[in-house]
Design an enzyme around this catalytic site. Sequence first.
Site, mmCIF file in Angstrom:
data_model
loop_
_atom_site.group_PDB
_atom_site.id
_atom_site.type_symbol
_atom_site.label_atom_id
_atom_site.label_comp_id
_atom_site.label_asym_id
_atom_site.label_seq_id
_atom_site.Cartn_x
_atom_site.Cartn_y
_atom_site.Cartn_z
ATOM 1 C CE LYS A 291 -2.263 -1.198 3.761
ATOM 2 N NZ LYS A 291 -1.701 -2.557 3.933
ATOM 3 C CG ASN B 63 0.350 2.851 7.621
ATOM 4 O OD1 ASN B 63 -0.505 3.394 8.310
ATOM 5 N ND2 ASN B 63 0.250 1.583 7.253
ATOM 6 C CG HIS C 22 -4.157 -6.688 10.415
ATOM 7 N ND1 HIS C 22 -3.181 -6.337 11.319
ATOM 8 C CD2 HIS C 22 -3.875 -6.015 9.269
ATOM 9 C CE1 HIS C 22 -2.354 -5.471 10.754
ATOM 10 N NE2 HIS C 22 -2.742 -5.263 9.524
#
Length: 440
Positions: free
Chosen positions: A118, A141, A188
């Site tokens: 990403k 991020n 996750h």
Amino acid sequence: MKPRPPLPPGPHLVVGLARSGVAAALALRARGEEVIGCDAGAPEVGRLRAAGVEVHLHTQGSELVSRARTLVKSPGVPREAPIVAAAQQRGATVIGELELAWRLISNQFIAVTGTNGKTTTSELIGAIHREAGLPVAVAGNVGAPAADLAGAIAPDATVVCECSSFQLEDTLAFAPEAAVLLNLSADHLDRHGTFEAYVAAKLEAFRRQGNDDVAVYPCELDVDDLGGCARRVCFGDGPEAELADRAGQLWWAEEPLLRTEEIRLRGAHNRRNAMAAAAVALARGVDAAAVAAALREFAGVPHRLEEVAERDGVLYVNDSKATNPASTIVGLASFPPGSVHLIAGGRAKGGFAELVEPVRERCVAAYLIGEAAEALAADLAPAGVPLERCGDLERAVAAARAAAVAGSVVLLSPACASYDQYKDFEARGEHFRALARESA
């Protein structure tokens, strides 16, 4: 520009005061909203207090819910947290920082999601826009949270936003003009519970798109329906690909774009990232020559296969952003077989059995750190390479440096989160960079 829903009413309670929570609170205060902030720890909050945010530390915040009509949840706060349940029971609106930022910023959005790649893809899309002379702002991020852009960018700038599953699951109306799905693999699951729930969170980027929007995805992706009504643009090597990789050449609309060997980013996974970035830019009308030029020039982002030092023919590579085994696998595949001294470990998100064959094929040895060192040693034992339990990064770099010979690579690609020993993957990568350069 798409009309945005109004902000839900205040007072606003911002839960979690790390980077995105701070950005959300400051953006709300800039509009004159009443903002209360809380955090279970004690982060630095001087900016918030100076801006007039009422800050509460060392608390989960449930006692503050009665004072708020909207709860703004930082991505790290689980949806099952008691404070979220308490807010919902009182009828308060619960949104995330991404949704808040999108409502505050009227610019066109390109949302980039997927399990891996990403950050690289978002920054590459930004580089393509800059090469084409188009105003752009990249959030995610690495860099500014999206809410930091509110009131700070030109009205004609495109916002390229890296979107995690944690951010997307907290959206209510988010509908970007373009959305890109790079790939999907299990990640996750400690947070989402199941792979299906994780995929559903990712697909929130597409669910409310309209007919004039663009949805970019890999042709081979096994997803029944992206959702939404956007124009579908797939990339890959199949006959249905609009952005196609055929015989070492990228093609767009049956016209050659550039040879794959001209893409500056290392590795087959980065060729895929480059294809996704090119596809969304071209589908939105960016000049093909600018797209090709950016793919030739873009060298990557910090902490993702970042070449940080070389000494005596040994290359040191910082891949700290590889926080799951799938990402480490693509990192390993970027280097020749039998050349890698791998440093791995941290806080595990699951098992490591899928690393066995890549480690057997690519690695000379592995140096294990952090909480996951014993689990890694157990899972990687069948790979048949030396496994050294080093405990921390400093000892691991020293051990790898002592063993590496010219032509080999010392690769930090942890396959784990960083939170056992570092505040985030960036701090881990910066420590590795410093250690590597000390030896160079």
